[in-house]
Design a protein around this motif. Sequence first.
Motif, PDB file in Angstrom:
ATOM      1  N   PRO A  97       0.763  -1.207  -0.039  1.00  0.00           N
ATOM      2  CA  PRO A  97      -0.076   0.008   0.023  1.00  0.00           C
ATOM      3  C   PRO A  97       0.744   1.252   0.093  1.00  0.00           C
ATOM      4  CG  PRO A  97       0.085  -1.109   2.217  1.00  0.00           C
ATOM      5  CD  PRO A  97       0.504  -2.035   1.258  1.00  0.00           C
ATOM      6  N   ILE A  98       2.064   1.052   0.581  1.00  0.00           N
ATOM      7  CA  ILE A  98       2.783   2.476   0.635  1.00  0.00           C
ATOM      8  C   ILE A  98       3.299   2.960  -0.705  1.00  0.00           C
ATOM      9  CG2 ILE A  98       5.270   1.138   0.494  1.00  0.00           C
ATOM     10  CD1 ILE A  98       3.955   4.209   2.722  1.00  0.00           C
ATOM     11  N   TYR A  99       3.299   1.922  -1.706  1.00  0.00           N
ATOM     12  CA  TYR A  99       3.397   2.167  -3.009  1.00  0.00           C
ATOM     13  C   TYR A  99       2.291   2.729  -3.845  1.00  0.00           C
ATOM     14  CZ  TYR A  99       4.757   2.113  -8.029  1.00  0.00           C
ATOM     15  OH  TYR A  99       5.292   2.534  -9.393  1.00  0.00           O
ATOM     16  N   TRP A 100       1.238   1.906  -4.043  1.00  0.00           N
ATOM     17  CA  TRP A 100       0.051   1.947  -4.797  1.00  0.00           C
ATOM     18  C   TRP A 100      -0.731   3.183  -4.007  1.00  0.00           C
ATOM     19  CZ3 TRP A 100       0.484   0.721  -9.310  1.00  0.00           C
ATOM     20  CH2 TRP A 100       1.166  -0.786  -9.572  1.00  0.00           C
ATOM     21  N   LYS A 101      -0.984   3.281  -2.731  1.00  0.00           N
ATOM     22  CA  LYS A 101      -1.894   4.258  -2.134  1.00  0.00           C
ATOM     23  C   LYS A 101      -1.175   5.547  -1.763  1.00  0.00           C
ATOM     24  CE  LYS A 101      -5.355   1.306  -2.255  1.00  0.00           C
ATOM     25  NZ  LYS A 101      -6.579   1.503  -2.967  1.00  0.00           N
ATOM     26  N   PHE A 102      -0.114   5.518  -1.757  1.00  0.00           N
ATOM     27  CA  PHE A 102       0.674   6.684  -1.566  1.00  0.00           C
ATOM     28  C   PHE A 102       1.771   7.234  -2.610  1.00  0.00           C
ATOM     29  CE2 PHE A 102       4.522   8.962   0.498  1.00  0.00           C
ATOM     30  CZ  PHE A 102       3.703  10.386   0.669  1.00  0.00           C
ATOM     31  N   LEU A 103       2.750   6.427  -2.794  1.00  0.00           N
ATOM     32  CA  LEU A 103       3.772   6.923  -3.862  1.00  0.00           C
ATOM     33  C   LEU A 103       3.143   7.005  -5.225  1.00  0.00           C
ATOM     34  CD1 LEU A 103       7.133   5.484  -2.750  1.00  0.00           C
ATOM     35  CD2 LEU A 103       6.580   7.525  -2.591  1.00  0.00           C
ATOM     36  N   HIS A 104       2.531   5.962  -5.793  1.00  0.00           N
ATOM     37  CA  HIS A 104       2.060   5.966  -7.247  1.00  0.00           C
ATOM     38  C   HIS A 104       0.739   7.093  -7.142  1.00  0.00           C
ATOM     39  CE1 HIS A 104      -0.553   4.498 -10.447  1.00  0.00           C
ATOM     40  NE2 HIS A 104       0.449   4.066 -10.701  1.00  0.00           N
ATOM     41  N   ALA A 105      -0.111   7.056  -6.088  1.00  0.00           N
ATOM     42  CA  ALA A 105      -1.257   7.939  -5.964  1.00  0.00           C
ATOM     43  C   ALA A 105      -0.559   9.351  -6.125  1.00  0.00           C
ATOM     44  CB  ALA A 105      -2.211   7.741  -5.169  1.00  0.00           C
ATOM     45  N   GLU A 106       0.335   9.861  -5.045  1.00  0.00           N
ATOM     46  CA  GLU A 106       0.739  10.835  -4.847  1.00  0.00           C
ATOM     47  C   GLU A 106       1.358  11.607  -6.177  1.00  0.00           C
ATOM     48  OE1 GLU A 106       1.188  14.119  -1.896  1.00  0.00           O
ATOM     49  OE2 GLU A 106      -0.315  12.986  -2.531  1.00  0.00           O
ATOM     50  N   ARG A 107       2.145  10.827  -6.710  1.00  0.00           N
ATOM     51  CA  ARG A 107       2.969  11.207  -8.218  1.00  0.00           C
ATOM     52  C   ARG A 107       1.895  11.578  -9.182  1.00  0.00           C
ATOM     53  NH1 ARG A 107       3.244   8.995 -13.374  1.00  0.00           N
ATOM     54  NH2 ARG A 107       5.194   9.772 -14.406  1.00  0.00           N
ATOM     55  N   ASN A 108       0.826  10.806  -9.278  1.00  0.00           N
ATOM     56  CA  ASN A 108      -0.043  11.032 -10.270  1.00  0.00           C
ATOM     57  C   ASN A 108      -0.729  12.326  -9.837  1.00  0.00           C
ATOM     58  OD1 ASN A 108       0.695   8.768 -11.761  1.00  0.00           O
ATOM     59  ND2 ASN A 108      -0.976   7.638 -10.819  1.00  0.00           N
ATOM     60  N   ASN A 109      -1.029  12.505  -8.656  1.00  0.00           N
ATOM     61  CA  ASN A 109      -1.608  13.975  -8.300  1.00  0.00           C
ATOM     62  C   ASN A 109      -0.705  15.257  -8.798  1.00  0.00           C
ATOM     63  OD1 ASN A 109      -3.952  12.554  -7.210  1.00  0.00           O
ATOM     64  ND2 ASN A 109      -3.005  12.800  -5.243  1.00  0.00           N
ATOM     65  N   ILE A 110       0.548  14.992  -8.387  1.00  0.00           N
ATOM     66  CA  ILE A 110       1.437  16.116  -8.828  1.00  0.00           C
ATOM     67  C   ILE A 110       1.559  16.117 -10.258  1.00  0.00           C
ATOM     68  CG2 ILE A 110       3.750  16.573  -8.525  1.00  0.00           C
ATOM     69  CD1 ILE A 110       4.039  15.144  -5.902  1.00  0.00           C
ATOM     70  N   LEU A 111       1.508  15.122 -10.993  1.00  0.00           N
ATOM     71  CA  LEU A 111       1.858  15.142 -12.434  1.00  0.00           C
ATOM     72  C   LEU A 111       0.877  15.563 -13.051  1.00  0.00           C
ATOM     73  CD1 LEU A 111       3.718  14.444 -14.777  1.00  0.00           C
ATOM     74  CD2 LEU A 111       2.904  12.155 -14.930  1.00  0.00           C
ATOM     75  N   HIS A 112      -0.402  15.229 -13.086  1.00  0.00           N
ATOM     76  CA  HIS A 112      -1.811  15.487 -13.839  1.00  0.00           C
ATOM     77  C   HIS A 112      -2.377  16.559 -13.277  1.00  0.00           C
ATOM     78  CE1 HIS A 112      -0.938  11.793 -15.932  1.00  0.00           C
ATOM     79  NE2 HIS A 112      -0.770  11.005 -14.588  1.00  0.00           N
TER      80      HIS A 112
END
Length: 214
Positions: A97-112
Amino acid sequence: MAVPSKYSNLHLPVKYFLSSYKCYVDGARAVSMLEAELERDRLMLSDWKIHWVAACSLLRTAIALFVHDAKLCVSNELRAEFKARWDQIKTNSKDHPIYWKFLHAERNNILHEYKWSAYLLCLDLEGKWPADRSPATLLRLSDQFIATLRILSGRYSGHQAIDVIRDARDWVDSQVLAAINASGLDPDEECNLVTFQIRPPSAPGFLTGHPKRE
């Protein structure tokens, strides 16, 4: 990997052959810079957000680079283990979850959308929300409030942001090193830049330029 002949006698730790590890190192540095920023007397969005965005983006990218490292020409074993590790992270998303629910999600929020889940929370000296939370009051009485970063939404909502990003940093580190170790290699073992052969005691290292010490 094409390397100029002048480096043919130099050696580098195995982990530095990997794009994922080099990206992780930069991400870990961004976390350290964020930690230093949080120690300041006054937190400003224009300051801490840069380190937050950098840390989240770099740590997420380090894992995405497993796909790149799975195509490395230096070692069949490394290729296989990075592919297997990425497949495991992707297939068993609930275990990470630390990857999919945080890093992956947060990076997508930042990028998009250029948005992030961390936000600045000002509490009184007893750790409670002040009755008057207007910016003017918080600025004027800054010595009477404690500024902290919290996660606003998602799985880690309400958590201290610095704790979440530290956990993410440590998890990324563990995944990279686990893949290297599973290949039968020591992450810190130095190998030749051209042949990827383990460094003999008399050969110079790339980082130090000195012979290996026994």
